[in-house]
Design a protein around this motif. Structure first.
Motif, PDB file in Angstrom:
ATOM      1  N   ILE A  33       0.853  -1.185   0.000  1.00 47.90           N
ATOM      2  CA  ILE A  33       0.000   0.000   0.000  1.00 47.90           C
ATOM      3  C   ILE A  33       0.884   1.228   0.000  1.00 47.90           C
ATOM      4  CG2 ILE A  33      -1.773   1.307   1.203  1.00 47.90           C
ATOM      5  CD1 ILE A  33      -2.758  -1.336   0.120  1.00 47.90           C
ATOM      6  N   GLY A  34       0.612   2.117  -0.911  1.00 47.75           N
ATOM      7  CA  GLY A  34       1.364   3.354  -0.990  1.00 47.75           C
ATOM      8  C   GLY A  34       0.465   4.557  -0.787  1.00 47.75           C
ATOM      9  N   TRP A  35       1.010   5.559  -0.148  1.00 47.62           N
ATOM     10  CA  TRP A  35       0.352   6.860  -0.052  1.00 47.62           C
ATOM     11  C   TRP A  35       1.088   7.815  -0.988  1.00 47.62           C
ATOM     12  CZ3 TRP A  35      -4.150   8.264   1.952  1.00 47.62           C
ATOM     13  CH2 TRP A  35      -4.733   7.461   2.939  1.00 47.62           C
ATOM     14  N   PHE A  36       0.324   8.483  -1.821  1.00 41.54           N
ATOM     15  CA  PHE A  36       0.855   9.433  -2.786  1.00 41.54           C
ATOM     16  C   PHE A  36       0.191  10.784  -2.544  1.00 41.54           C
ATOM     17  CE2 PHE A  36       2.928   6.442  -5.730  1.00 41.54           C
ATOM     18  CZ  PHE A  36       2.380   5.246  -5.296  1.00 41.54           C
ATOM     19  N   CYS A  49       5.076   4.065   1.936  1.00 42.05           N
ATOM     20  CA  CYS A  49       4.463   2.812   1.527  1.00 42.05           C
ATOM     21  C   CYS A  49       4.825   1.720   2.515  1.00 42.05           C
ATOM     22  CB  CYS A  49       4.867   2.411   0.104  1.00 42.05           C
ATOM     23  SG  CYS A  49       6.622   2.077  -0.122  1.00 42.05           S
ATOM     24  N   ILE A  50       4.058   0.632   2.441  1.00 40.98           N
ATOM     25  CA  ILE A  50       4.308  -0.511   3.309  1.00 40.98           C
ATOM     26  C   ILE A  50       4.014  -1.784   2.535  1.00 40.98           C
ATOM     27  CG2 ILE A  50       1.948  -0.396   4.263  1.00 40.98           C
ATOM     28  CD1 ILE A  50       3.147  -1.368   6.938  1.00 40.98           C
ATOM     29  N   THR A  57       8.675  -0.723   5.395  1.00 40.82           N
ATOM     30  CA  THR A  57       8.115   0.564   5.013  1.00 40.82           C
ATOM     31  C   THR A  57       9.149   1.417   4.300  1.00 40.82           C
ATOM     32  OG1 THR A  57       8.714   1.577   7.126  1.00 40.82           O
ATOM     33  CG2 THR A  57       6.534   0.541   6.980  1.00 40.82           C
ATOM     34  N   TYR A  58       8.644   2.434   3.652  1.00 43.51           N
ATOM     35  CA  TYR A  58       9.480   3.420   2.976  1.00 43.51           C
ATOM     36  C   TYR A  58       8.850   4.779   3.203  1.00 43.51           C
ATOM     37  CZ  TYR A  58      10.867   6.522  -0.817  1.00 43.51           C
ATOM     38  OH  TYR A  58      11.281   7.602  -1.538  1.00 43.51           O
ATOM     39  N   HIS A  59       9.701   5.765   3.437  1.00 44.03           N
ATOM     40  CA  HIS A  59       9.227   7.147   3.536  1.00 44.03           C
ATOM     41  C   HIS A  59      10.100   8.025   2.667  1.00 44.03           C
ATOM     42  CE1 HIS A  59       6.441   6.360   6.838  1.00 44.03           C
ATOM     43  NE2 HIS A  59       7.388   5.619   7.390  1.00 44.03           N
ATOM     44  N   ALA A  60       9.466   8.902   1.912  1.00 44.06           N
ATOM     45  CA  ALA A  60      10.221   9.883   1.150  1.00 44.06           C
ATOM     46  C   ALA A  60      10.954  10.806   2.119  1.00 44.06           C
ATOM     47  CB  ALA A  60       9.273  10.687   0.270  1.00 44.06           C
ATOM     48  N   ASP A  61      11.999  11.443   1.632  1.00 48.33           N
ATOM     49  CA  ASP A  61      12.785  12.323   2.498  1.00 48.33           C
ATOM     50  C   ASP A  61      11.907  13.388   3.155  1.00 48.33           C
ATOM     51  OD1 ASP A  61      15.818  12.336   0.448  1.00 48.33           O
ATOM     52  OD2 ASP A  61      15.074  10.930   1.963  1.00 48.33           O
ATOM     53  N   CYS A 108       8.427  -1.673  -1.814  1.00 44.65           N
ATOM     54  CA  CYS A 108       7.161  -1.019  -2.138  1.00 44.65           C
ATOM     55  C   CYS A 108       7.394   0.329  -2.799  1.00 44.65           C
ATOM     56  CB  CYS A 108       6.299  -0.868  -0.896  1.00 44.65           C
ATOM     57  SG  CYS A 108       7.018   0.159   0.410  1.00 44.65           S
ATOM     58  N   ALA A 109       8.590   0.888  -2.618  1.00 40.76           N
ATOM     59  CA  ALA A 109       8.879   2.212  -3.157  1.00 40.76           C
ATOM     60  C   ALA A 109       8.996   2.227  -4.676  1.00 40.76           C
ATOM     61  CB  ALA A 109      10.167   2.751  -2.549  1.00 40.76           C
TER      62      ALA A 109
END
Length: 126
Positions: A33-36, A49-50, A57-61, A108-109
């Protein structure tokens, strides 16, 4: 899978919001699942995203240290907790899903998301 994003609204700088991405039709345990978000005049960008198969998980800077993505399997929902919001966070936020078919290798990224929910507007303003 159908996705429903909610939780947006007007918040002052420094405030917090929690966005929800509720899924129906299938359980999310084999999905990423990604949040955009897309701000006016800008391209859509991934925020967080996760991967529900391994919890990575991944987080943008721009989100690191301020946003947290989490899942509630019992509710078939993924959350995006946003703290210390700034005006630059103003955007339409959407969630999307990609079926993993058990894959745990591809982040997920960098996945291609096939299922999209409608957006929810977040406005950070005083």
């Amino acid at each position: 899978v159908q996705l429903q994003a909610s939780g947006g609204g007007l918040v002052q700088p420094g405030g917090s919001l929690r966005l929800s991405c509720a899924a129906s039709g299938r359980t999310l345990d084999d999905y990423a699942i990604g949040w955009f978000r897309q701000a006016p005049g800008k391209e859509r960008e991934m925020v967080s995203c996760i991967s529900n198969t391994n919890g990575r998980t991944y987080h943008a800077d721009s989100a690191k240290g301020r946003f947290t993505i989490s899942e509630n399997n019992a509710k078939n929902t993924v959350y995006l907790q946003m703290n210390s919001l700034v005006r630059e966070d103003t955007a339409v936020y959407s969630c999307a899903a990609d079926r993993l078919f058990g894959d745990t290798l591809i982040s997920c990224a960098i996945r291609v998301y096939d299922y999209w929910g409608q957006g929810t507007l977040v406005t950070v303003s005083s």
